[in-house]
Design an enzyme around this catalytic site. Structure first.
Site, PDB file in Angstrom:
ATOM      1  N   THR A 226       0.946  -1.291  -0.125  1.00 54.04           N
ATOM      2  CA  THR A 226       0.089   0.100   0.020  1.00 54.04           C
ATOM      3  C   THR A 226       0.965   1.265  -0.133  1.00 54.04           C
ATOM      4  OG1 THR A 226      -1.516  -1.311   1.265  1.00 54.04           O
ATOM      5  CG2 THR A 226      -1.820   1.264   1.220  1.00 54.04           C
ATOM      6  N   ILE A 227       1.600   1.504   0.941  1.00 57.08           N
ATOM      7  CA  ILE A 227       2.529   2.546   0.869  1.00 57.08           C
ATOM      8  C   ILE A 227       3.655   2.520  -0.070  1.00 57.08           C
ATOM      9  CG2 ILE A 227       3.936   3.949   2.784  1.00 57.08           C
ATOM     10  CD1 ILE A 227       1.047   4.144   3.244  1.00 57.08           C
TER      11      ILE A 227
ATOM     12  N   SER B 185       2.417   8.143  11.633  1.00 61.05           N
ATOM     13  CA  SER B 185       1.523   7.568  10.937  1.00 61.05           C
ATOM     14  C   SER B 185       0.388   8.437  10.075  1.00 61.05           C
ATOM     15  CB  SER B 185       0.398   6.675  11.863  1.00 61.05           C
ATOM     16  OG  SER B 185      -0.367   7.513  12.503  1.00 61.05           O
ATOM     17  N   CYS B 186      -0.534   7.934   9.480  1.00 63.74           N
ATOM     18  CA  CYS B 186      -1.744   8.614   8.402  1.00 63.74           C
ATOM     19  C   CYS B 186      -2.324   9.580   9.546  1.00 63.74           C
ATOM     20  CB  CYS B 186      -2.420   7.695   7.758  1.00 63.74           C
ATOM     21  SG  CYS B 186      -3.204   6.508   8.733  1.00 63.74           S
ATOM     22  N   ASN B 187      -2.896   8.961  10.620  1.00 70.52           N
ATOM     23  CA  ASN B 187      -3.761   9.957  11.608  1.00 70.52           C
ATOM     24  C   ASN B 187      -2.786  10.984  12.227  1.00 70.52           C
ATOM     25  OD1 ASN B 187      -6.686   8.974  11.977  1.00 70.52           O
ATOM     26  ND2 ASN B 187      -5.319   6.779  12.502  1.00 70.52           N
TER      27      ASN B 187
ATOM     28  N   ARG C 173     -10.895   3.918  10.247  1.00 74.56           N
ATOM     29  CA  ARG C 173     -11.350   2.922   9.201  1.00 74.56           C
ATOM     30  C   ARG C 173     -10.906   1.443   9.695  1.00 74.56           C
ATOM     31  NH1 ARG C 173      -6.872   1.106   9.321  1.00 74.56           N
ATOM     32  NH2 ARG C 173      -5.311   1.452   7.521  1.00 74.56           N
TER      33      ARG C 173
ATOM     34  N   HIS D 163      -2.260   7.908  19.464  1.00 71.45           N
ATOM     35  CA  HIS D 163      -2.232   8.978  18.406  1.00 71.45           C
ATOM     36  C   HIS D 163      -1.677  10.294  19.338  1.00 71.45           C
ATOM     37  CE1 HIS D 163      -5.306   6.060  17.166  1.00 71.45           C
ATOM     38  NE2 HIS D 163      -4.758   6.440  15.949  1.00 71.45           N
ATOM     39  N   GLY D 164      -2.067  10.657  20.100  1.00 67.79           N
ATOM     40  CA  GLY D 164      -1.770  11.736  21.180  1.00 67.79           C
ATOM     41  C   GLY D 164      -0.149  11.730  21.311  1.00 67.79           C
TER      42      GLY D 164
ATOM     43  N   HIS E 129     -10.234   7.716   7.692  1.00 66.63           N
ATOM     44  CA  HIS E 129     -10.565   8.127   8.885  1.00 66.63           C
ATOM     45  C   HIS E 129     -11.086   9.554   9.166  1.00 66.63           C
ATOM     46  CE1 HIS E 129      -7.657   5.110   9.698  1.00 66.63           C
ATOM     47  NE2 HIS E 129      -6.722   5.633   9.419  1.00 66.63           N
TER      48      HIS E 129
END
Ligand code: NAD
Length: 361
Positions: free
Chosen positions: A37-38, A163-165, A192, A217-218, A243
């Site tokens: 994917t990446i 990451s993406c998020n 997602r 994520h934080g 997302h």
């Protein structure tokens, strides 16, 4: 009639020498380890730049993606000798193994699934390497987001693109923090459950909360913006396409909603969308992305609803959507430039990357 004989050979040699010089001096030699994917998106984005080139992609199995890499003309390498017979049986022309490719590379983009464990090998071959957001910050000690900390990566040997998020949160929070100051931020990540091609993961008919607070994520944002006070929670929902973040920010000053919209309008890689144009959900965002005619329907920009931006007193509320498979790709390109010292000015790198990739914001 008089014929003048001009010997073009010296000019040809000079031209070829210039090409050779450009190849040796200006073009960063990039290897891709893990063409999924990446990896396939990073390979395409590198190919679009004029200061870097793909010198090989590495895979283990003869999947459709392996065959596509060959069709696109990328030199193909096997992760190890043991994979060569299966690859060749499937008609894939294998140019060698990963270790041989590393010897010729300036930098390797590690796009394998998390914990694949190649760091020692890269160290042994003295090659620079960039990992992706599935890895922990501790693997490299240097996490990367272009706006937040480009300068930290200049000349570095190892880095991890967040990451993406996390990339999405950094893209919108960094400019707000710089201009208006942030007391604290709270992000609810509606995630997602799987990438569209992935039939193994779920849930497919349930909503699954992450019970640990903060979600990862934080703290991940703090690897590149250490002075940002941020908390995050997360839930997984049965969708594959994007997302969505609901973000609440207590500001140090009191801009209007319009000020914030204008700030993001001026911010690279943030695309302001409007529900009055029929974009009410992630489904319409992805439809719009397909209409942009990009390969795979990718949306490299973070989509923020203009009419979802509200400042009430000192608190900012907004919603943004993240195309998980593609938003980190421009940052991967900038990270190559920083680590290989091709460009030391982050704004110049952003401009170059975005122009070559056809970004609209
Ligand atoms: P993927 O499964 O789509 O692709 C991984 C590729 O690596 C595949 O081609 C696979 O065959 C290959 N591979 C697996 N093990 C290997 C090994 N030992 N050696 C060489 N190749 C190997 O995975 P992906 O989604 O591209 O994820 C790669 C990294 O990017 C992970 O860290 C992930 O967390 C991160 N990431 C993924 C997304 C996303 O939405 N998919 C977004 C941002 C970051």
């Amino acid at each position: 009639m008089v014929f003048v004989h001009i010997d073009v050979a010296p000019f040809m040699y000079l031209w070829m020498y210039c090409i050779h010089l450009r190849g040796d001096c200006l073009s960063v030699k990039v290897a891709i380890n893990g063409y999924g994917t990446i990896g396939k998106r990073v390979a395409d984005a590198v190919t679009q730049q004029d200061d870097m080139e793909i010198i090989g992609v590495v895979k283990r199995r003869p999947t459709f993606e392996a065959k596509d890499a060959m069709r696109l003309g990328f030199p193909f390498y096997a992760a190890d000798e043991e994979f060569i017979p299966d690859l060749e049986k499937a008609g894939i022309k294998v140019g060698g193994v990963l270790t041989e490719l590393l010897e010729k590379s300036d930098i390797v983009m590690d796009c394998t699934p998390k914990k694949a464990g190649y760091k020692e090998l890269y160290e042994k071959h003295n090659v620079k390497a960039i990992w992706q957001g599935g890895e922990k910050h501790e693997l490299t000690g240097l996490s990367f987001n272009t706006m937040a900390n480009y300068e930290d990566a200049i000349g570095a040997q190892f880095a991890r693109v967040v990451s993406c998020n996390t990339t999405g949160l950094c893209r919108t929070l960094y400019p707000v923090k710089e201009r208006y100051g942030i007391e604290n931020a709270l992000g609810v990540m509606v995630r997602r459950s799987a990438d569209p091609w992935d039939t193994k993961r779920g849930p497919i008919n349930a909503i699954e909360p992450v019970l640990k607070v903060p979600s990862h994520h934080g703290p991940d944002v703090q690897t590149v913006m250490p002075d940002l006070n941020i908390q995050t929670t997360a839930v997984k929902v049965p969708t594959t396409i994007m997302h969505l973040h609901s973000v609440i920010v207590k500001l140090k000053s009191r801009p209007s909603s319009q000020d914030i919209v204008q700030l993001w309008d001026e911010t690279p890689r943030v695309a302001m969308i409007d529900s009055s144009e029929g974009i009410k959900s992630t489904a319409q965002i992805m439809e719009w992305a397909k209409d942009l005619n990009r390969k795979r329907g990718d949306l490299f920009e973070i989509a923020v609803w203009k009419d979802g931006v509200h400042v009430v007193g000192d608190t900012l509320y907004y919603y943004q959507a993240i195309h998980q498979e593609s938003d980190v790709i421009p940052e991967n390109i900038d990270c190559i430039r920083a680590m290989c010292e091709v460009e030391t000015d982050k704004f110049k790198s952003i401009e170059k990357t975005d122009k070559a990739m056809g970004l609209i914001a």
